[in-house]
Design an enzyme around this catalytic site. Structure first.
Site, PDB file in Angstrom:
ATOM      1  N   ASP A  81      45.445   6.118   9.035  1.00  0.00           N
ATOM      2  CA  ASP A  81      44.514   7.250   9.042  1.00  0.00           C
ATOM      3  C   ASP A  81      44.768   8.127  10.278  1.00  0.00           C
ATOM      4  OD1 ASP A  81      42.296   8.702   8.146  1.00  0.00           O
ATOM      5  OD2 ASP A  81      40.884   7.507   9.335  1.00  0.00           O
ATOM      6  N   GLY A 180      32.171  11.873  11.600  1.00  0.00           N
ATOM      7  CA  GLY A 180      31.197  11.302  12.519  1.00  0.00           C
ATOM      8  C   GLY A 180      29.779  11.245  11.984  1.00  0.00           C
ATOM      9  N   GLY A 211      35.767  12.829   6.261  1.00  0.00           N
ATOM     10  CA  GLY A 211      34.409  13.095   6.759  1.00  0.00           C
ATOM     11  C   GLY A 211      33.344  13.036   5.687  1.00  0.00           C
ATOM     12  N   SER A 213      31.076  10.548   4.869  1.00  0.00           N
ATOM     13  CA  SER A 213      29.913   9.658   4.980  1.00  0.00           C
ATOM     14  C   SER A 213      28.628  10.438   4.719  1.00  0.00           C
ATOM     15  CB  SER A 213      29.859   9.027   6.381  1.00  0.00           C
ATOM     16  OG  SER A 213      30.761   7.952   6.456  1.00  0.00           O
ATOM     17  N   ASN A 253      37.279   9.535   2.111  1.00  0.00           N
ATOM     18  CA  ASN A 253      37.284   8.702   3.327  1.00  0.00           C
ATOM     19  C   ASN A 253      35.883   8.428   3.858  1.00  0.00           C
ATOM     20  OD1 ASN A 253      40.010   9.179   3.121  1.00  0.00           O
ATOM     21  ND2 ASN A 253      40.267   9.861   5.230  1.00  0.00           N
ATOM     22  N   ILE A 254      35.615   7.152   4.078  1.00  0.00           N
ATOM     23  CA  ILE A 254      34.293   6.754   4.582  1.00  0.00           C
ATOM     24  C   ILE A 254      34.442   5.735   5.702  1.00  0.00           C
ATOM     25  CG2 ILE A 254      32.116   5.604   3.953  1.00  0.00           C
ATOM     26  CD1 ILE A 254      32.674   6.966   1.110  1.00  0.00           C
ATOM     27  N   ASP A 255      33.967   6.087   6.861  1.00  0.00           N
ATOM     28  CA  ASP A 255      34.001   5.182   8.015  1.00  0.00           C
ATOM     29  C   ASP A 255      32.618   5.091   8.661  1.00  0.00           C
ATOM     30  OD1 ASP A 255      34.625   3.680  10.215  1.00  0.00           O
ATOM     31  OD2 ASP A 255      35.798   5.209  11.231  1.00  0.00           O
TER      32      ASP A 255
END
Ligand code: G3H
Ligand code: 13P
Ligand code: ZN
Length: 317
Positions: A81, A180, A211, A213, A253-255
């Site tokens: 990533d 974030g 980004g 989330s 994408n999920i963090d």
């Protein structure tokens, strides 16, 4: 079984998006595999530059290789990533990753093309797949902070030229998301108009949404009740994922949301069990909570229930 993102994208394009989840440790890895198998979803494991250097780059590789044996039914890709050129080359030569992301999106257009092209040439020579980025998301990633006002949506005409000149395999586009936990001060929807225009110019080409989330209000509230100090913020509405998928978004994408689960579980655990000093009880609670969280996200992405079809399409038993 480790597969390429290209194979996963072929199965998913236009129908659903594959969840790309960042991991840093064993507990996240266990929760991720459990959640994806419980929801019968193919998935992408993402490793950031920061995650590679958290302990040693070989540690996550060892954990993932073990998970592949512990969960033989899982079908997943391993992806770098937000790589720079040097890290991409290291991953390409490691023989472990299925794909790399070269993120030169902060560079001028021509420089982004030149860097991306060098990575694509090296990766394709070894059968790896490359994701690049064009446009500028808001938020914080790898210590770089982009203010909401400075974020730049991807220009569809530039996206077409970029893909044709670099021969990259997928493209991360800025369409209104942000990295974030502090994404937007007000609510913000995805820019479907931009997505539609990109898909028109690049039909069948896999797009990526970073980004993504949701920063659930309830999660932030519970963290703060348990002693946290997170600001209120709005995230991405997960009910928009499926429409984005019909417009060519195949990887989401999920963090951050996973980090919020980790934070909430541990804060609540130590408030409820002040006598505890053992890492395993909260670790176990986290793995279960993270698996539930992943399974719920896969439902929103539409990837839940697709494992059998992906295996059939790829001839995996
Ligand atoms: O977009 C960046 C990811 O959330 C990874 O974050 O670089 O802190 O591991 P990290
Ligand atoms: P979030 O910060 O919204 O989870 O985005 C993660 C991401 O884009 C990783 O590349
Ligand atoms: Zn990202």
């Amino acid at each position: 079984m480790i597969v390429t993102t290209k194979d996963l994208f072929k199965a998913a394009y236009g129908k659903y998006a594959i969840g790309a989840y960042n991991i840093n440790n064993l507990e996240q890895c266990m929760g991720l595999f459990r959640g994806c198998l419980a929801s019968q979803a193919p998935f992408i494991i993402q490793i950031s530059k920061g995650a590679r250097s958290y302990t040693n780059k070989l540690m996550l590789e060892g954990i993932i290789r073990s998970a592949e044996q512990v969960f033989p039914d899982a079908v997943f890709a391993v992806h770098l990533d937000h790589g720079d050129e040097e890290t991409c080359m290291d991953c390409i030569n490691s023989g472990f990753y299925s794909s790399v992301m070269i993120d030169a999106s902060s560079k001028p257009f021509e420089e982004n093309i030149a860097i991306t092209k060098r990575v694509v040439d090296a990766a394709h020579a070894k059968g790896l797949v490359v994701e690049a980025e064009l446009g500028q998301l808001g938020g914080v990633e790898e210590h770089v902070k982009v203010n909401e006002a400075d974020a730049k949506l991807t220009d569809p005409a530039q996206a077409e030229e970029f893909v044709k000149r670099t021969k990259v395999d997928s493209l991360a586009c800025a369409i209104g998301t942000s990295h974030g936990a502090f994404k937007f001060t007000g609510s913000q929807g995805l820019h479907f108009d931009v997505l539609e225009e990109i898909q028109k110019r690049l039909p069948g080409f896999p797009l990526v949404m970073h980004g993504s989330s949701s920063v659930p209000e309830d999660e932030v509230r519970r963290i703060n009740i348990a002693g946290g100090r997170l600001k209120d913020a709005k995230g991405v509405n997960a009910d928009e994922f499926k429409r984005a998928a019909t417009l060519g978004v195949t990887k989401i994408n999920i963090d951050t949301d996973g980090r919020l689960v980790w934070c909430r579980v541990h804060r609540e655990h130590f408030i409820l069990h002040p006598e505890n000093f053992d890492l395993r009880p909260p670790g176990k609670e986290f793995m279960t909570a993270y698996a539930d969280f992943i399974a719920a996200k896969n439902e929103k992405l539409g990837s839940a229930g697709q494992l059998g079809a992906v295996k059939a399409a790829m001839g995996i038993r």
